[in-house]
Design an enzyme around this catalytic site. Structure first.
Site, mmCIF file in Angstrom:
data_model
loop_
_atom_site.group_PDB
_atom_site.id
_atom_site.type_symbol
_atom_site.label_atom_id
_atom_site.label_comp_id
_atom_site.label_asym_id
_atom_site.label_seq_id
_atom_site.Cartn_x
_atom_site.Cartn_y
_atom_site.Cartn_z
ATOM 1 N N LYS A 59 0.841 -1.212 0.000
ATOM 2 C CA LYS A 59 0.000 0.000 0.000
ATOM 3 C C LYS A 59 0.868 1.251 0.000
ATOM 4 O O LYS A 59 0.592 2.222 -0.696
ATOM 5 C CB LYS A 59 -0.957 -0.033 1.202
ATOM 6 C CG LYS A 59 -2.085 -1.035 0.993
ATOM 7 C CD LYS A 59 -2.854 -1.396 2.246
ATOM 8 C CE LYS A 59 -3.809 -2.550 1.924
ATOM 9 N NZ LYS A 59 -4.501 -3.092 3.097
ATOM 10 N N GLN A 103 -5.115 -1.926 9.208
ATOM 11 C CA GLN A 103 -4.867 -3.234 8.586
ATOM 12 C C GLN A 103 -5.454 -4.349 9.461
ATOM 13 O O GLN A 103 -5.152 -4.425 10.650
ATOM 14 C CB GLN A 103 -3.351 -3.434 8.388
ATOM 15 C CG GLN A 103 -2.995 -4.691 7.644
ATOM 16 C CD GLN A 103 -3.504 -4.710 6.195
ATOM 17 O OE1 GLN A 103 -3.345 -3.747 5.467
ATOM 18 N NE2 GLN A 103 -4.126 -5.803 5.800
ATOM 19 N N ASP A 126 -11.452 2.377 3.357
ATOM 20 C CA ASP A 126 -11.731 0.948 3.193
ATOM 21 C C ASP A 126 -13.242 0.698 3.118
ATOM 22 O O ASP A 126 -13.674 -0.388 2.755
ATOM 23 C CB ASP A 126 -11.173 0.157 4.394
ATOM 24 C CG ASP A 126 -9.946 -0.658 4.023
ATOM 25 O OD1 ASP A 126 -9.727 -0.885 2.826
ATOM 26 O OD2 ASP A 126 -9.202 -1.051 4.948
#
Ligand code: NAP
Length: 298
Positions: A59, A103, A126
C-alpha cells in the site's frame, strides 16, 4: 480455454490514471492550478503479522507510485484499545490525512467493530465503517470497499453485461462477500450468496454466469462447480501444499471450462490496492471542498 483477466495490468492502468489526476489535483503553484495539497493516507498496523506487513508495504509503494503522502503507524501487538482509539481520533482531526486504514486482522483483545467504527466516515477509505456500509447498501456511496470494487472493475473489463445474469458469490464476510453481492445487485445481477451452511453448493455455482469465490480455501472451486463459459473471479489468497500463493479456484481444472478467469497472484490483489488509491483521492477531493480547514503541505 478461458481469457485471462490481467488484474496486474488493469490495476497499473488505473494507478496511472490516478497519478495523473493527483498531479492535476495538487496542481502547480506558479500557474495557480490545483489545490496545492497532497492526498495523504495513514495506515495503522498492530502487531507483526507477516501477511499484514506485506500488504502494508504494498500500500505504501502504491502511494508513492500515484504521488500520495503516506504515513505508517506501526504499533506493538499489546497496544490497548484506548491507545488505538486515541491515535485514530488524532488522525481524524489531522488536515493532512485524507484516508485512514487499519490493517486487519487486529490482535484478539482489540474490538474490530469499535476500532473501525471510530474512523471518520469521510476518511474511511476501506469503507468498513457502519456508516459507509449503510451507504453501499442503499447505493449512495462515496467509497466502495476496495476488494469488491476491484472485482467489479475486473468483471466490467470482460465486456460481459452483469444485468440479468446469474451471479453467485461464495462467502458472506462483511469485507468481501456481502458488499460484493450488493454491488452485483446494484448492477441488476440476479445474485445468490453461498456460505458454509449452503446445501448443494455445486448445483448453485454451476448455474452462475458470473462466479466470485471469497472463501479462503485452496482448490475449493473445482471444474464441476463451474458453468461452461462463466466469468470466474478468484478473491481467495491461500497457500498450496508447496507454500505457493494460490486462490480458491483449482485454476488448472477450471481454466479450460471458464470463459474468463482471474489468476492468483495477479488478479484481484492488485485491484484492491488500486481501489484504495482511488478512494483516497476521492477523500482528498471531498476534503479539498473545505479548504479553510486545511493547510497546504509542501
Ligand atoms: P472470511 O471472513 O473467512 O469468509 C469466508 C467465507 O467463506 C465465509 O462466509 C464462510 O462461510 C465461507 N465458507 C467457508 N467454507 C465454506 C464452504 N465449505 N462452502 C461455502 N462457503 C464457505 O474471509 P474473507 O475475509 O471474506 O476472505 C476470503 C478470502 O479472500 C481469503 O482467502 C482472503 O485472504 C481473501 N481476500 C483477498 C483479498 C484480495 O485483495 N485479494 C482481500 C480480502 C480477502 P460462513 O460465513 O458460513 O462461515
Amino acid at each position: 480455454m478461458a481469457t485471462l483477466i490481467d488484474g496486474k495490468l488493469i490495476a497499473a492502468q488505473i494507478k496511472a490514471d490516478i497519478a495523473q489526476q493527483t498531479k492535476d489535483f495538487v496542481g502547480d503553484e506558479d500557474s495557480g492550478t490545483g489545490y496545492g495539497v497532497t492526498p495523504g493516507l495513514a495506515v495503522i498496523i498492530v502487531g507483526d503479522d507477516k501477511a499484514s506487513r506485506i500488504y502494508v508495504n504494498n500500500k505504501k509503494k502504491a502511494c508513492e507510485e500515484v504521488g500520495f503522502y503516506s504515513e505508517e503507524i506501526a504499533l506493538p501487538a499489546k497496544t490497548s484499545q484506548k491507545e488505538l482509539l486515541d491515535i485514530i481520533d488524532n488522525l481524524n482531526k489531522r488536515v493532512d490525512i485524507d484516508g485512514i486504514l487499519v490493517q486487519l486482522p487486529l490482535p484478539k483483545h482489540l474490538n474490530e467493530k469499535t476500532i473501525l467504527g471510530a474512523i471518520s466516515p469521510k476518511k474511511d477509505v476501506d469503507a468498513f465503517s457502519p456508516f459507509n456500509v449503510g451507504r453501499v447498501m442503499i447505493g449512495e456511496y462515496r467509497f466502495l470497499p476496495c476488494t469488491p470494487a476491484g472485482v467489479m472493475e475486473l468483471i466490467k473489463s470482460t465486456g460481459i453485461e452483469i444485468s440479468g445474469k446469474n451471479c453467485v458469490v461464495i462467502g458472506r464476510s462483511n469485507i468481501v462477500g456481502k458488499p460484493m453481492a450488493m454491488m452485483l445487485l446494484h448492477e441488476n445481477g440476479t445474485v445468490t450468496i453461498c456460505h458454509s451452511k449452503t446445501q448443494n453448493l455445486a448445483e448453485i455455482t454451476s448455474k452462475a454466469d458470473i462466479l466470485v469465490s471469497a472463501v479462503g480455501k485452496a482448490k475449493f472451486v473445482t471444474a464441476d462447480m463451474v458453468k461452461e463459459g462463466a466469468v470466474v473471479i478468484d478473491v481467495g489468497m491461500n497457500h498450496d501444499e508447496d507454500g505457493k500463493l494460490c486462490g480458491d479456484v483449482d485454476f488448472a481444472a477450471v481454466e479450460p471450462k471458464a470463459g474468463f478467469i482471474t489468476p492468483v497472484p495477479g488478479g484481484v490483489g492488485p485491484m484492491t490496492i488500486a481501489m484504495l488509491m482511488k478512494n483516497t483521492l476521492t477523500a482528498a477531493k471531498i476534503h479539498a471542498a473545505a479548504p479553510a480547514k486545511r493547510n497546504p503541505k509542501k
